[in-house]
Design an enzyme around this catalytic site. Structure first.
Site, mmCIF file in Angstrom:
data_model
loop_
_atom_site.group_PDB
_atom_site.id
_atom_site.type_symbol
_atom_site.label_atom_id
_atom_site.label_comp_id
_atom_site.label_asym_id
_atom_site.label_seq_id
_atom_site.Cartn_x
_atom_site.Cartn_y
_atom_site.Cartn_z
ATOM 1 N N ASP A 93 -4.967 -0.848 8.776
ATOM 2 C CA ASP A 93 -4.748 -0.998 10.212
ATOM 3 C C ASP A 93 -5.875 -0.380 11.023
ATOM 4 O O ASP A 93 -6.221 -0.882 12.092
ATOM 5 C CB ASP A 93 -3.404 -0.377 10.619
ATOM 6 C CG ASP A 93 -2.269 -1.392 10.586
ATOM 7 O OD1 ASP A 93 -2.521 -2.558 10.915
ATOM 8 O OD2 ASP A 93 -1.148 -1.020 10.222
ATOM 9 N N HIS A 109 -1.648 -10.672 1.001
ATOM 10 C CA HIS A 109 -0.764 -10.489 -0.144
ATOM 11 C C HIS A 109 -1.462 -10.854 -1.448
ATOM 12 O O HIS A 109 -1.220 -10.233 -2.488
ATOM 13 C CB HIS A 109 0.501 -11.330 0.026
ATOM 14 C CG HIS A 109 1.517 -10.693 0.916
ATOM 15 N ND1 HIS A 109 2.447 -11.410 1.628
ATOM 16 C CD2 HIS A 109 1.749 -9.400 1.211
ATOM 17 C CE1 HIS A 109 3.204 -10.579 2.317
ATOM 18 N NE2 HIS A 109 2.803 -9.364 2.086
ATOM 19 N N GLU A 138 -4.035 5.476 11.996
ATOM 20 C CA GLU A 138 -4.255 4.028 11.933
ATOM 21 C C GLU A 138 -4.807 3.482 13.241
ATOM 22 O O GLU A 138 -5.128 2.296 13.332
ATOM 23 C CB GLU A 138 -2.935 3.318 11.617
ATOM 24 C CG GLU A 138 -2.299 3.768 10.317
ATOM 25 C CD GLU A 138 -0.852 3.351 10.221
ATOM 26 O OE1 GLU A 138 -0.570 2.367 9.518
ATOM 27 O OE2 GLU A 138 -0.001 4.005 10.863
ATOM 28 N N CYS A 196 -4.944 6.332 2.288
ATOM 29 C CA CYS A 196 -3.941 5.573 1.531
ATOM 30 C C CYS A 196 -4.047 4.075 1.785
ATOM 31 O O CYS A 196 -3.190 3.317 1.368
ATOM 32 C CB CYS A 196 -2.532 6.060 1.852
ATOM 33 S SG CYS A 196 -2.022 5.792 3.556
#
Length: 541
Positions: A442, A197, A418, A489
């Site tokens: 991922d 984060h 992913e 992305c």
């Protein structure tokens, strides 16, 4: 001491650069958690139980207040509001509160009862690894805040020296990162990874950031350092005059990049679409060519019941009405991203369990409602919605999702890549869908068997790893052969150093935080397509 040249730093520390830009200034270290005193006798259990409840309610209310502030910002916040809402929901967890209240009944004072309850929850989540392992670190911050409330001492917070500074910390919670003021020049933490984060929110704010920088908190407050958020280099013993020059050069470079505009192009005009990652219409910003990743799970995060069909239509239509091109990711949730309304059973290894499209195996109605709502929102706005499913593993899963989506009126259907198995069968998957979008976060985790939140494994999660780039290249080659677009992305898409490499591999679009678009546009414009291909060949060698 000579002033370090742009892009370099005086000798010092090295970590993992996760948010580009350069900064310099005096350091301030984040204060530690409240000190837990010796246990005291409980004379009034009812009063002590009330303190537990009040402390948890105060933490949740404070997080919601921060969330509201984040939503009012005029610049992108990297999803800060949604993350804070999720943390508030964790503080409101009735099971956590019941466990703390049971601690009081067992003879613990409120502060120790909260500490014990949070610690047990943290241990349970940490043992699960993956996304829930990251949530365990968030519980540490919630525990410190709740214990501070129970003790009647100030909650842990950011330094406020009255002048600009570089913030140092062992790690930063989402609440702290989201609350950073304009006086913070850059972030450097000892822990964290490229998809933590701290990294995501720093990129969203445009703050230079370096994580996994061992020993950095040993510096004395007031020490002047330089921070390179691209290379991860930290220069120590920088003079005040040198720091001012570094900051001025960074301001000039940001102003130059902000003045750029137009679509993504290589120096010889080869198009690479520059798209945005968003969680809601509030995240839309000028500069991109559309939306490459609309994370719909933020609509579901703080819900004990799924949002209704009408609510979903409204949220999707709001985005469709403001962007020319939107790629919607269906709900990316499961036991690794727990949502109360799903009611999924706990798993021993949630990162490898029921998540993403796999939720449809046990709760098919959730996907059906979402696809119907997306199709209706597209109909109302006249938009052509592109829809993709997360965590697709096999061609059969891709075919099943495509059939479901098209039957409900969605005409442009894709999947996220992913999982290595999906990357290796990209050509087969493209027989059933219209496009691919590669989620490098991922894909890195599963390719290298490395928890994406594990600071000690940050080098394995570097998106420049040749094995990962080869998987990206295989997907792009399959797209070229099929005549279908393949985008990226994941966080790698917003890296101006990697952007030419990805273009050289054959990726047709890059989707990123809005603040990253100018630097990526500039990086592409400096290289011809053949130069990008040469960089890609070198990077995968």
């Amino acid at each position: 001491m000579a002033d370090p040249a742009p892009g370099t730093a005086a000798p010092g520390f090295t970590g993992l650069g996760v948010s580009p830009g350069r900064a310099a200034g005096p350091v301030m270290t984040m204060a530690g958690p409240p000190v837990l005193p010796e246990p005291r006798p409980v004379l009034d259990a009812e009063a002590e139980t009330a303190v537990v409840g009040k402390a948890l309610e105060t933490v949740a209310a404070d997080l919601r207040r921060r969330s509201a502030t984040a939503r009012k910002r005029t610049s992108g916040d990297g999803g800060a509001a949604e993350i804070l809402d999720a943390l508030a929901m964790m503080a409101d967890d009735p099971m956590l509160r019941e466990e703390a209240e049971q601690g009081v009944r067992d003879g613990l004072d409120a502060a120790h009862a909260l500490d014990s309850a949070f610690t047990r929850h943290r241990e349970a989540l940490a043992a699960l690894g993956g996304y829930l392992g990251e949530r365990a670190a968030d519980l540490d911050d919630l525990k410190h805040r709740a214990v501070a409330g129970a003790l009647g001492v100030p909650m842990p917070g950011l330094p406020a020296p009255g002048h600009p500074y570089v913030l140092l910390a062992e790690d930063l919670s989402p609440a702290d990162t989201a609350g950073l003021g304009a006086d913070v020049l850059a972030l450097v933490t000892e822990r964290g990874g490229p998809t933590s984060h701290t990294a995501i929110l720093a990129r969203g704010r445009g703050l230079p950031a370096v994580v996994a920088c061992a020993g950095i908190t040993g510096l004395a407050d007031g020490t002047y350092i330089s921070v390179d958020g691209t290379s991860g280099e930290i220069g120590v013993d920088v003079t005040e005059e040198e720091a001012a020059r570094i900051r001025e050069r960074d301001r000039e470079e940001r102003a130059r990049l902000a003045a750029t505009s137009g679509p993504g192009r290589t120096a010889d005009g080869y198009p690479v679409k520059l798209l945005l990652n968003i969680g809601s219409a509030a995240d839309l910003r000028p500069g991109g060519e559309g939306v490459g990743l609309f994370r719909t799970e933020f609509l579901f995060l703080d819900r004990k019941q799924a949002p209704s069909f009408a609510e979903q239509v409204t949220a999707y239509a709001e985005v469709f009405g403001q962007a020319a091109h939107v790629v919607v990711r269906t709900l990316d949730a499961g036991t690794d991203k727990p949502l109360p309304f799903l009611g999924l059973a706990p798993e021993h290894n949630p990162a490898l369990g029921i998540r993403g499209l796999r939720v449809d195996r046990v709760l098919p109605g959730v996907l059906d409602t979402q696809l119907d709502a997306i199709a209706e929102a597209a109909r109302q706005t006249g938009a052509e919605a592109w829809v993709m499913a997360p965590m697709v593993t096999t061609p059969a899963e891709a075919a099943g999702f495509a059939e479901r989506a098209r039957a409900r009126g969605v005409h442009r259907v894709g999947v996220m890549i992913e999982v290595p198995a999906a990357a290796l069968q990209a050509d087969r998957i493209l027989e059933y869908v219209d496009f691919l979008s590669i989620g490098t976060n991922d894909l890195s985790q599963y390719t290298f068997a490395a928890d994406r939140q594990h600071a000690a494994l940050a080098d394995l999660l570097d998106p420049a790893q040749p094995a990962l780039l080869r998987l990206v290249g295989a997907c792009a080659e399959a797209g070229r052969a099929a005549g279908k677009p393949v985008g990226v992305c994941g966080e790698a898409a917003g890296d101006p150093v990697l952007a030419p490499v990805l273009a050289g591999l054959g990726v047709t679009s890059l989707s990123m935080a809005p603040v990253c678009v100018p630097a990526v546009r500039d990086a592409l414009s400096r290289h011809t397509l053949e130069e990008c291909r040469e960089r890609a060949r070198a990077a995968t060698a």
